[in-house]
Scaffold this motif. Structure first.
Motif, PDB file in Angstrom:
ATOM      1  N   GLU A   1      -4.836   0.413  -8.348  1.00  0.00           N
ATOM      2  CA  GLU A   1      -5.009   1.492  -7.376  1.00  0.00           C
ATOM      3  C   GLU A   1      -6.039   1.132  -6.307  1.00  0.00           C
ATOM      4  O   GLU A   1      -6.332   1.941  -5.439  1.00  0.00           O
ATOM      5  CB  GLU A   1      -5.414   2.781  -8.093  1.00  0.00           C
ATOM      6  N   GLY A   2      -6.579  -0.074  -6.395  1.00  0.00           N
ATOM      7  CA  GLY A   2      -7.535  -0.501  -5.383  1.00  0.00           C
ATOM      8  C   GLY A   2      -6.859  -0.862  -4.076  1.00  0.00           C
ATOM      9  O   GLY A   2      -5.629  -0.950  -3.984  1.00  0.00           O
TER      10      GLY A   2
ATOM     11  N   GLU B   1       0.858  -1.192   0.000  1.00  0.00           N
ATOM     12  CA  GLU B   1       0.000   0.000   0.000  1.00  0.00           C
ATOM     13  C   GLU B   1       0.889   1.235   0.000  1.00  0.00           C
ATOM     14  O   GLU B   1       1.663   1.450   0.935  1.00  0.00           O
ATOM     15  CB  GLU B   1      -0.908   0.007   1.225  1.00  0.00           C
ATOM     16  N   THR B   2       0.776   2.049  -1.056  1.00  0.00           N
ATOM     17  CA  THR B   2       1.558   3.282  -1.152  1.00  0.00           C
ATOM     18  C   THR B   2       0.694   4.470  -0.782  1.00  0.00           C
ATOM     19  O   THR B   2      -0.541   4.396  -0.806  1.00  0.00           O
ATOM     20  CB  THR B   2       2.107   3.458  -2.574  1.00  0.00           C
ATOM     21  N   ALA B   3       1.337   5.570  -0.450  1.00  0.00           N
ATOM     22  CA  ALA B   3       0.609   6.764  -0.025  1.00  0.00           C
ATOM     23  C   ALA B   3      -0.310   7.266  -1.127  1.00  0.00           C
ATOM     24  O   ALA B   3      -1.435   7.711  -0.878  1.00  0.00           O
ATOM     25  CB  ALA B   3       1.591   7.856   0.392  1.00  0.00           C
ATOM     26  N   SER B   4       0.140   7.202  -2.388  1.00  0.00           N
ATOM     27  CA  SER B   4      -0.666   7.684  -3.511  1.00  0.00           C
ATOM     28  C   SER B   4      -1.655   6.643  -4.013  1.00  0.00           C
ATOM     29  O   SER B   4      -2.627   6.966  -4.689  1.00  0.00           O
ATOM     30  CB  SER B   4       0.249   8.083  -4.668  1.00  0.00           C
ATOM     31  N   GLY B   5      -1.398   5.377  -3.689  1.00  0.00           N
ATOM     32  CA  GLY B   5      -2.255   4.291  -4.171  1.00  0.00           C
ATOM     33  C   GLY B   5      -1.818   3.743  -5.511  1.00  0.00           C
ATOM     34  O   GLY B   5      -2.275   2.675  -5.929  1.00  0.00           O
TER      35      GLY B   5
ATOM     36  N   GLY C   1       0.924   2.454  -6.425  1.00  0.00           N
ATOM     37  CA  GLY C   1       1.774   1.268  -6.369  1.00  0.00           C
ATOM     38  C   GLY C   1       1.168   0.122  -5.587  1.00  0.00           C
ATOM     39  O   GLY C   1       1.880  -0.837  -5.236  1.00  0.00           O
ATOM     40  N   ASN C   2      -0.136   0.192  -5.314  1.00  0.00           N
ATOM     41  CA  ASN C   2      -0.778  -0.866  -4.536  1.00  0.00           C
ATOM     42  C   ASN C   2      -0.737  -2.194  -5.281  1.00  0.00           C
ATOM     43  O   ASN C   2      -0.814  -2.234  -6.512  1.00  0.00           O
ATOM     44  CB  ASN C   2      -2.224  -0.511  -4.235  1.00  0.00           C
TER      45      ASN C   2
ATOM     46  N   LEU D   1      -3.965 -19.316  -2.864  1.00  0.00           N
ATOM     47  CA  LEU D   1      -4.038 -18.000  -2.227  1.00  0.00           C
ATOM     48  C   LEU D   1      -5.230 -17.226  -2.769  1.00  0.00           C
ATOM     49  O   LEU D   1      -5.544 -17.311  -3.958  1.00  0.00           O
ATOM     50  CB  LEU D   1      -2.749 -17.214  -2.506  1.00  0.00           C
ATOM     51  N   ALA D   2      -5.891 -16.477  -1.883  1.00  0.00           N
ATOM     52  CA  ALA D   2      -6.986 -15.593  -2.292  1.00  0.00           C
ATOM     53  C   ALA D   2      -6.833 -14.258  -1.589  1.00  0.00           C
ATOM     54  O   ALA D   2      -6.234 -14.162  -0.515  1.00  0.00           O
ATOM     55  CB  ALA D   2      -8.341 -16.212  -1.967  1.00  0.00           C
ATOM     56  N   VAL D   3      -7.402 -13.202  -2.217  1.00  0.00           N
ATOM     57  CA  VAL D   3      -7.373 -11.870  -1.633  1.00  0.00           C
ATOM     58  C   VAL D   3      -8.531 -11.072  -2.210  1.00  0.00           C
ATOM     59  O   VAL D   3      -9.012 -11.353  -3.322  1.00  0.00           O
ATOM     60  CB  VAL D   3      -6.017 -11.183  -1.918  1.00  0.00           C
ATOM     61  N   LEU D   4      -8.993 -10.085  -1.464  1.00  0.00           N
ATOM     62  CA  LEU D   4     -10.013  -9.159  -1.951  1.00  0.00           C
ATOM     63  C   LEU D   4      -9.342  -7.893  -2.487  1.00  0.00           C
ATOM     64  O   LEU D   4      -8.398  -7.384  -1.878  1.00  0.00           O
ATOM     65  CB  LEU D   4     -10.984  -8.766  -0.827  1.00  0.00           C
ATOM     66  N   ARG D   5      -9.847  -7.380  -3.614  1.00  0.00           N
ATOM     67  CA  ARG D   5      -9.363  -6.111  -4.171  1.00  0.00           C
ATOM     68  C   ARG D   5     -10.556  -5.189  -4.363  1.00  0.00           C
ATOM     69  O   ARG D   5     -11.552  -5.563  -4.980  1.00  0.00           O
ATOM     70  CB  ARG D   5      -8.671  -6.343  -5.523  1.00  0.00           C
ATOM     71  N   SER D   6     -10.470  -3.995  -3.788  1.00  0.00           N
ATOM     72  CA  SER D   6     -11.607  -3.078  -3.840  1.00  0.00           C
ATOM     73  C   SER D   6     -11.788  -2.488  -5.226  1.00  0.00           C
ATOM     74  O   SER D   6     -10.840  -2.370  -6.008  1.00  0.00           O
ATOM     75  CB  SER D   6     -11.430  -1.952  -2.820  1.00  0.00           C
ATOM     76  N   ARG D   7     -13.043  -2.102  -5.505  1.00  0.00           N
ATOM     77  CA  ARG D   7     -13.354  -1.412  -6.749  1.00  0.00           C
ATOM     78  C   ARG D   7     -14.417  -0.365  -6.461  1.00  0.00           C
ATOM     79  O   ARG D   7     -15.446  -0.667  -5.844  1.00  0.00           O
ATOM     80  CB  ARG D   7     -13.871  -2.387  -7.806  1.00  0.00           C
TER      81      ARG D   7
END
Length: 916
Positions: A216-217, A190-194, A196-197, A231-237
């Motif tokens: 950027e999510g 997680e980067t400050a600008s988003g 590089g997420n 592996l699983a993960v959630l990514r926001s939209r």
């Protein structure tokens, strides 16, 4: 007899033979200045190879430490302010938190550190400012995470290769998780600008890092499949027009070997995904056992109100700007009253409907149907249970909890109602074929494959309902409230009756009593030796915690589950391993070695750890807490039998004054709650922060009596009198206690008894009641403000045991209400309340204070501003502790009464004393 008690007996015998006078009379009692050195035994843990033991030592002075003891070498390494030790899988290393000293706690900028101990060289390394740490599954690497400063994106993650002592650093890390199979690390960036997420995978063994996904999510909920590298993960939209983000689900199979792109579940494109819903971040994804399905949660979305549909008129804008009342509408039909809804607001906003994504078929199914219902995945992941209490809202509102249960097929979504109006649902079997529940006085199992209900215990010679449960309920709960555990596979479940454990077939084919505790009233409770243990291994013996219901002895036993493949055959009778007149508990086993550890204590013997082999013979003491205790006079504890006024055989714990001398008559403090005699062997550390500290009271020259109380419906106060008065008379008749110098004390429910009993008897010279219920008419209509819980349910079927509303039995409510008998109170009473008590309404104290003033009683109310049901601020704890000692000191030991007690203090005097 245990070697430790044999040694003690030999010493005492030698003293007597030599004619040596009792040293107890020569030793001083404790003073407040002595308390700080006293130690409590915190968490203990064996290393996987059984070579080391970690022990947390907590002191009254807060000068805590963590001790690592080499069991064979009998050497010790001490870490000041250490805690939360974790051993690496190979037993070579230990990591731990390094806390703050009492002085450092005053510094807001101080941060805790993490230490790493090389158990071969016995040398340690400190990593400053580390927020969390975790060993890789294979024990080769240690991850250390430092939180970022606010606004800086993620923090720094240091990964140390332990044997080489080399480090790899990753920046902008928000979350990390080791795989369950070795040394793969999944990392959320997680980067400050988003900009590089993303999600990255670090192979610590190869030293390689690769990106799995980038956007950027926001990424959340890293989830590895158990014992696999899926592996699983959630990514926001962000979807315009909605208040909350939705999420897509990313899935990688065998992520360490397959570098391909993720499989993606996108709710915007998924067939059958319900309109107006979103994939929510409040439920962690969970894998089915075969890895073919992922469970997750969805919940309704709200349309955004930040952008109006039209500009609107000036008149409409003015209306929008008008002040809106913050009135609350409390309706009599509310199943959960508004205070409860407020207290549970966050939980309500995070409720989800369980859903499933069948990954290989790329198919979605919504499984849950009601946000307020409870869903649970049956082991194996082929079925889900949904428990719904809404059909019984009228009962649930007043403490009578019932639910209907439905089984849902995860593959088809087919719903099969299986139970109605059941209270005790105990979940599924290891292979997922059975759902266990308790109804009437028996355990039942629903066979999902066949669709039948099997009564498991109806033909067994045991009583599986808790007949000792004295709350007024329509159905008694099972003994222990839950099953002891399943055996691996679906062949047997371990169930408890009052004294024994049974291995029972879920097919309704009977079972076998594994233990033999009924003959001598010895409870046998299965012990989970490994914190990661889900089921009992049929190939391994089961260990049992033993407890003598009347003798208060405790110990351990074991029994085997199988012979020649039979689920219920045992190789001989249960094997009793150790049984002592002491409190033995916390049995544990090293993960990869036949090394066992447990803790033993008595009222006069500080808790210590013992280790032994699998038969627990020859247990060796490996810790020595409070070695200075023998420098001071000490009391002892014994159990006393007595009979209540209604003919019930009960017991009480009697603590002797420190340095007791036969022939003297002492004052006595009686502490009440419910059943207390099982705590006979509890060691009590003296401290002023524990305001009802029995050890301090015995050091001040008091006997302390803790009688058991059993209750009859609608008679809580009368039942208490019927138990407590005979208990006191029993002790007085022994000739050791001055009948004119007996005090009574209790808190909360015990405080109710300390308020009520003195209105029904004059045998007490003084009473102390902490946060008590005082008025049975107004208390029934009160609210537990912290959880927002209305008192009515707790009142009728909970601890108050009143069974009905006051208008249905007005006489019983008056008969058991302290306030209704204020004119009969002749005992001086000290009452304590916090004015923000979230459990017992502070007005209960105010009411009784005003009644006592009007009736001209000897009464003092202590009010601690801002305090809840228990006092948390150190200065308040010490103040109340000392005032109790002064109260009993005056009324039971003829000490002069301080001014606050004799005359009170004006508001201005109190402000001045507080420095105001």
């Amino acid at each position: 007899m245990h070697p430790r008690w044999t040694a003690i007996l030999a010493i005492v015998t030698a003293w007597l033979a030599a004619g040596t006078p009792s040293r107890a009379q020569e030793r001083p009692r404790l003073s407040e200045e002595d308390y700080g050195q006293w130690e409590s035994l915190g968490a203990t843990q064996l290393s996987p190879d059984g070579a080391w033991l970690s022990v947390e030592i907590r002191r009254v002075s807060e000068e805590n430490e963590l001790r690592f003891r080499a069991l064979e070498a009998e050497s010790e390494h001490v870490v000041p302010f250490g805690s939360q030790a974790v051993f690496s899988a190979d037993g070579r290393w230990a990591a731990y938190r390094i806390g703050l000293s009492p002085d450092e706690q005053e510094n807001e900028d101080a941060r805790e550190d993490v230490g790493l101990l090389d158990l071969r060289a016995v040398t340690d390394t400190t990593f400053e400012g580390v927020a969390s740490f975790a060993f890789s599954e294979d024990g080769r690497f240690l991850a250390l995470f430092r939180r970022p400063r606010e606004g800086d994106g993620g923090g720094d993650l240091l990964i140390r290769e332990l044997a080489a002592g080399t480090d790899m650093a990753l920046g902008n890390v928000d979350a990390y998780d080791w795989s369950p199979t070795g040394h793969l690390m999944a990392v959320i960036i997680e980067t400050a600008s988003g900009s590089g997420n993303g999600v990255q995978l670090y192979d610590a063994g190869e030293g390689t890092l690769r990106s799995l996904d980038r956007s950027e999510g926001d990424y959340r909920m890293l989830t590895w499949r158990e014992d696999d590298d899926d592996l699983a993960v959630l990514r926001s939209r962000v979807d315009e027009g909605f208040e909350e983000d939705t999420h897509v689900i990313l899935h990688w199979r065998d992520v360490g070997r397959t570098p391909g792109p993720a499989r993606v579940f996108d709710p915007g494109e998924a067939e059958a995904f319900p309109e107006g819903m979103r994939v929510a971040e409040h439920r962690r994804p969970r894998w089915s056992e075969d890895g073919g399905s992922l469970f997750f949660g969805i919940r309704p979305r709200e349309r955004s109100t930040s952008v109006p549909d039209s500009a609107g008129t000036e008149e409409e804008s003015a209306e929008d700007d008008a002040e809106v009342s913050d009135v609350q509408v409390w309706h009599a039909r509310d199943t959960r009253i508004i205070p409860m809804q407020r207290a549970q607001e966050r939980r309500d906003l995070e409720r989800t409907l369980l859903s499933v994504w069948h990954v290989d078929e790329d198919r979605f199914l919504q499984l849950g149907t009601d946000l307020m219902a409870s869903t649970a995945i049956v082991p194996g992941g082929r079925h889900v249970t949904e428990a719904d209490d809404s059909p019984y809202a009228g009962d649930v509102m007043f403490g009578r909890v019932w639910q209907d249960v439905t089984v849902i097929d995860v593959g088809t979504g087919e719903r099969t109602p299986i139970l109605d109006r059941v209270r005790y649902l105990a979940g599924g079997s290891p292979q997922g074929r059975y759902v266990l529940y308790f109804r009437g006085e028996d355990w039942w199992a629903y066979d999902i494959e066949v669709g039948v209900h099997n009564n498991l215990t109806g033909e067994l010679d045991g009583t599986f309902a808790d007949r000792e449960y004295d709350y007024p309920v329509e159905q008694l709960p099972p003994v222990g409230f839950s099953p002891a555990g399943w055996v691996d596979g679906d062949d047997a479940v371990l169930l408890r009756d009052r004294f024994d454990t049974w291995a029972v077939s879920p097919r309704g084919e009977g079972g076998r009593r594994l233990t033999g505790g009924q003959a001598d009233n010895l409870r046998h409770t299965p012990v989970v030796l490994d914190r990661d243990q889900e089921w009992f291994d049929s190939r391994e013996p089961v260990y049992f915690q033993l407890f003598g219901e009347r003798t208060k002895q405790s110990g351990f036993a074991r029994a085997s589950l199988r012979e020649d493949g039979s689920a219920f055959a045992t190789r001989g009778d249960v094997e009793r391993l150790v049984l002592e007149d002491a409190g033995l508990a916390r049995l544990a086993r090293a993960k990869d070695a036949e090394v066992y550890a447990w803790v033993a204590q008595r009222f006069d013997d500080s808790p210590d750890v013992f280790v032994a082999g699998p038969d627990l013979s020859g247990g060796r003491q490996v810790t020595a807490t409070n070695p200075f205790q023998d420098q001071y006079a000490w009391g002892r504890a014994e159990v006393v039998d007595f009979t209540s006024r209604t003919g019930v055989d009960l017991q009480a714990t009697l603590l002797y004054p420190a340095g007791y001398e036969a022939g003297r008559r002492y004052p006595m403090i009686v502490y009440t709650y419910e059943r207390l005699s099982d705590g006979l062997h509890r060691y009590i550390v003296p401290t002023e922060r524990s305001y009802y500290n029995f050890q301090v009271w015995t050091q001040r020259g008091y006997f302390v009596l803790q009688p058991d109380i059993v209750y009859r419906p609608r008679e809580p106060g009368v039942s208490a009198v019927d138990a407590v008065v005979p208990a006191v008379q029993r002790i007085v008749n022994l000739g050791m206690v001055d009948p004119d110098r007996v005090g009574l004390v209790g808190h909360s429910w015990g405080g109710y008894q300390a308020t009520y009993i003195p209105t029904r008897t004059d045998i007490f010279a003084a009473s102390v009641a902490g946060a008590p219920l005082t008025n049975f008419l107004s208390m029934m209509g009160a609210v537990h403000w912290r959880p927002g819980l209305p008192e009515t349910g707790h009142w009728e079927t909970g601890q108050a045991r009143m069974d009905v509303a006051y208008w249905e039995d007005f006489e019983a409510h008056v008969r058991n209400s302290p306030a209704a008998h204020i004119e009969d109170l002749s005992t001086p009473m000290l009452m304590m309340f916090g004015d923000e008590d979230g459990t017992v309404d502070f007005r209960q104290g105010v009411e009784f204070y005003n009644y006592a003033r009007r009736a001209g009683k000897e009464f003092v109310l202590l009010v601690y501003p801002g305090a809840d049901h228990g006092l948390r601020r150190e200065e308040n704890q010490i103040d109340y502790h000392r005032r109790i000692l002064e109260w009993f000191g005056h009324y039971l030991q003829d000490e002069p009464a301080p001014e606050w007690m004799s005359d009170g203090l004006s508001w201005l005097e109190q402000k001045k004393a507080a420095g105001g």
